[in-house]
Design a protein around this motif. Structure first.
Motif, mmCIF file in Angstrom:
data_model
loop_
_atom_site.group_PDB
_atom_site.id
_atom_site.type_symbol
_atom_site.label_atom_id
_atom_site.label_comp_id
_atom_site.label_asym_id
_atom_site.label_seq_id
_atom_site.Cartn_x
_atom_site.Cartn_y
_atom_site.Cartn_z
ATOM 1 N N GLN A 1 21.668 7.620 46.758
ATOM 2 C CA GLN A 1 22.743 7.501 46.557
ATOM 3 C C GLN A 1 24.379 8.052 47.878
ATOM 4 O OE1 GLN A 1 23.275 5.394 43.865
ATOM 5 N NE2 GLN A 1 21.720 5.250 43.605
ATOM 6 N N GLU A 2 23.488 7.740 49.101
ATOM 7 C CA GLU A 2 24.032 8.796 49.947
ATOM 8 C C GLU A 2 25.568 7.702 50.672
ATOM 9 O OE1 GLU A 2 23.102 10.798 54.266
ATOM 10 O OE2 GLU A 2 21.445 10.088 53.230
ATOM 11 N N LYS A 3 26.189 8.912 50.600
ATOM 12 C CA LYS A 3 26.789 7.940 51.145
ATOM 13 C C LYS A 3 26.966 7.290 52.419
ATOM 14 C CE LYS A 3 30.569 9.841 47.879
ATOM 15 N NZ LYS A 3 32.069 10.602 48.038
ATOM 16 N N MET A 4 27.868 6.031 52.634
ATOM 17 C CA MET A 4 27.539 5.149 53.964
ATOM 18 C C MET A 4 28.722 5.214 55.178
ATOM 19 S SD MET A 4 26.038 2.747 55.882
ATOM 20 C CE MET A 4 25.452 1.442 54.256
ATOM 21 N N HIS A 5 28.445 6.067 55.990
ATOM 22 C CA HIS A 5 29.552 6.240 56.632
ATOM 23 C C HIS A 5 30.484 5.140 57.479
ATOM 24 C CE1 HIS A 5 28.134 10.987 56.407
ATOM 25 N NE2 HIS A 5 26.692 10.014 57.051
ATOM 26 N N TRP A 6 31.660 4.987 56.942
ATOM 27 C CA TRP A 6 31.816 3.809 57.267
ATOM 28 C C TRP A 6 32.675 3.685 58.569
ATOM 29 C CZ3 TRP A 6 29.897 0.109 54.666
ATOM 30 C CH2 TRP A 6 30.091 0.437 53.220
ATOM 31 N N PRO A 7 33.261 1.924 59.413
ATOM 32 C CA PRO A 7 33.595 2.513 60.533
ATOM 33 C C PRO A 7 35.182 3.158 60.526
ATOM 34 C CG PRO A 7 32.529 0.663 59.819
ATOM 35 C CD PRO A 7 32.503 0.779 58.589
ATOM 36 N N GLN A 8 35.437 3.835 61.657
ATOM 37 C CA GLN A 8 36.752 4.535 61.337
ATOM 38 C C GLN A 8 37.055 5.604 60.797
ATOM 39 O OE1 GLN A 8 39.799 1.384 61.429
ATOM 40 N NE2 GLN A 8 38.881 -0.006 63.267
ATOM 41 N N GLN A 9 35.562 5.966 60.048
ATOM 42 C CA GLN A 9 36.078 7.343 59.624
ATOM 43 C C GLN A 9 36.439 7.299 57.946
ATOM 44 O OE1 GLN A 9 38.002 10.536 61.425
ATOM 45 N NE2 GLN A 9 35.104 11.403 61.887
ATOM 46 N N LYS A 10 36.537 5.572 57.380
ATOM 47 C CA LYS A 10 36.923 5.349 56.706
ATOM 48 C C LYS A 10 36.328 5.665 54.827
ATOM 49 C CE LYS A 10 40.272 2.357 58.953
ATOM 50 N NZ LYS A 10 40.419 1.336 58.394
ATOM 51 N N LYS A 11 37.011 5.474 54.080
ATOM 52 C CA LYS A 11 35.912 6.539 52.380
ATOM 53 C C LYS A 11 35.154 5.553 51.668
ATOM 54 C CE LYS A 11 39.024 10.283 51.930
ATOM 55 N NZ LYS A 11 40.185 11.053 50.717
ATOM 56 N N ALA A 12 35.539 3.798 51.661
ATOM 57 C CA ALA A 12 35.130 2.641 50.910
ATOM 58 C C ALA A 12 35.079 2.011 52.482
ATOM 59 C CB ALA A 12 35.293 3.247 49.700
ATOM 60 N N ALA A 13 34.600 0.649 51.331
ATOM 61 C CA ALA A 13 34.854 -0.511 52.094
ATOM 62 C C ALA A 13 34.857 -1.961 50.975
ATOM 63 C CB ALA A 13 33.524 -1.540 52.805
ATOM 64 N N ILE A 14 36.097 -2.285 51.221
ATOM 65 C CA ILE A 14 35.866 -3.255 50.374
ATOM 66 C C ILE A 14 36.396 -5.119 50.817
ATOM 67 C CG2 ILE A 14 38.295 -4.833 48.782
ATOM 68 C CD1 ILE A 14 36.919 -2.694 47.754
ATOM 69 N N VAL A 15 35.249 -5.669 50.028
ATOM 70 C CA VAL A 15 35.851 -7.483 50.594
ATOM 71 C C VAL A 15 35.591 -7.911 48.937
ATOM 72 C CG1 VAL A 15 33.660 -9.170 50.879
ATOM 73 C CG2 VAL A 15 33.169 -6.306 51.674
ATOM 74 N N LEU A 16 36.882 -9.354 49.954
ATOM 75 C CA LEU A 16 37.711 -9.855 49.537
ATOM 76 C C LEU A 16 36.743 -11.201 49.423
ATOM 77 C CD1 LEU A 16 41.440 -8.314 49.430
ATOM 78 C CD2 LEU A 16 39.969 -8.100 48.015
ATOM 79 N N GLN B 1 36.476 6.359 45.109
ATOM 80 C CA GLN B 1 35.976 7.798 44.686
ATOM 81 C C GLN B 1 34.537 8.012 44.767
ATOM 82 O OE1 GLN B 1 36.183 7.842 40.237
ATOM 83 N NE2 GLN B 1 35.922 10.611 40.847
ATOM 84 N N LYS B 2 33.692 6.832 44.883
ATOM 85 C CA LYS B 2 32.384 6.293 45.359
ATOM 86 C C LYS B 2 32.114 6.806 46.323
ATOM 87 C CE LYS B 2 31.585 4.909 40.229
ATOM 88 N NZ LYS B 2 31.135 4.552 39.259
ATOM 89 N N GLY B 3 32.580 6.445 47.258
ATOM 90 C CA GLY B 3 32.228 5.900 48.860
ATOM 91 C C GLY B 3 32.097 4.745 49.002
ATOM 92 N N GLY B 4 31.756 3.492 47.893
ATOM 93 C CA GLY B 4 30.720 2.572 48.422
ATOM 94 C C GLY B 4 31.347 1.203 48.403
ATOM 95 N N MET B 5 30.877 0.304 48.586
ATOM 96 C CA MET B 5 31.071 -0.392 49.299
ATOM 97 C C MET B 5 31.832 -1.782 47.425
ATOM 98 S SD MET B 5 29.669 -4.122 51.854
ATOM 99 C CE MET B 5 28.625 -4.164 50.492
ATOM 100 N N GLY B 6 32.555 -2.471 47.489
ATOM 101 C CA GLY B 6 33.444 -3.068 46.435
ATOM 102 C C GLY B 6 33.687 -4.735 46.935
ATOM 103 N N ILE B 7 32.980 -5.583 45.902
ATOM 104 C CA ILE B 7 32.990 -7.222 46.800
ATOM 105 C C ILE B 7 33.242 -8.000 45.681
ATOM 106 C CG2 ILE B 7 31.910 -9.379 47.127
ATOM 107 C CD1 ILE B 7 29.302 -7.688 47.953
#
Length: 278
Positions: free
Chosen positions: A18-33, A205-211
């Protein structure tokens, strides 16, 4: 001590997975619409709101594009929006409100339909790499035949989105993420802004990705009101420094490169026979 050691090892293994992803530009999470079915309310309501917020998004189109909407989708592609494959006829189990049933399909039939839709999309945006969303979030056709591995064999799409809900739609385990079974938060009819934003906060909060899987915006069906959609975008705008908002393909390209999932797509593309083979 042995039970404690075992517990420690289990916790360590789970933490690694469950290691958190290191998102671009030091973002904490990713959202895809993502928006399904290429609806007019998306063109008339969602797109203007997205443009004002300067957010990219992914639209999964069917063969219902026409001479009026095709130029609009082509223009949107040039502006950074992604056009994804949602089959020609959107076949689903049963009939209900879907014009075509998948009950009489087999894996070969649905694969051929996806291939033809790829050609149509190429004629619209000139692109070859494509993502896919399973109609009605169903990965089976006919009498329950799963066609994910058939889709994997022929490599017609890079990534594919399935369904989910607000509880299991947060992606954190990137090591075991199947690129052709990417979960999402399937937004139900009448979902309000509070629930949409709560999902985003959970992802952050979980540092993940949400689609997020959306359909009608201020109209059509499985509808989210225009105001609720706007509130979601307003929240995302305020969270630009911490949340990466991107397209489905861009997000998954990053995940495949950085997360290094154990499940990968095949190299090259198998030739699809012109007629079904046993």
């Amino acid at each position: 001590m042995k039970p404690l050691l075992l517990l420690f090892l289990l916790i360590t293994v789970n933490a690694y997975a469950q290691e958190k992803m290191h998102w671009p530009q030091q973002k904490k999470a990713a959202i895809v619409l993502t928006y399904d079915d290429g609806l007019l309310s998306q063109l008339n309501v969602a797109v203007p709101q997205l443009k004002t917020a300067h957010f990219p998004a992914t639209f999964f189109l069917t063969g219902d594009v026409n001479k009026l909407t095709t130029p609009q989708w082509r223009a949107l592609s040039k502006q950074g929006f992604e056009l994804g494959n949602h089959t020609l006829f959107h076949p689903c189990a049963g009939v209900d409100d879907n014009p075509v049933t998948s009950n009489h399909y087999n894996p070969y039939g649905i694969i051929r339909e996806i291939e033809v839709m790829n050609h149509l999309l190429n004629a619209i945006d000139g692109k070859n790499n494509r993502t896919y969303a399973y109609p009605c979030a169903e990965t089976t056709v006919g009498d329950g035949k799963d066609y994910v591995d058939t889709l994997r064999k022929y490599a017609l799409v890079k990534y594919a989105r399935v369904g989910g809900d607000a509880s299991d739609g947060v992606i954190t385990d990137f090591k075991h993420l199947d690129p052709l079974r990417i979960p999402s938060f399937g937004v139900e009819d009448g979902t309000d802004a509070e629930k949409l934003i709560a999902f985003v906060k959970n992802v952050e909060q979980k540092g993940g990705m949400g689609i997020i899987m959306l359909h009608g915006i201020g109209g059509d069906y499985i509808t989210v009101s225009a105001s609720a959609h706007q509130e979601l975008l307003n929240y995302l705008s305020k969270s630009r420094k911490t949340i990466w908002i991107t397209t489905f393909q861009q997000a998954m390209d990053f995940v495949m490169e950085s997360g290094k999932p154990n499940v990968k797509l095949p190299q090259g593309r198998a030739s699809i026979p012109r007629a079904e083979t046993k």
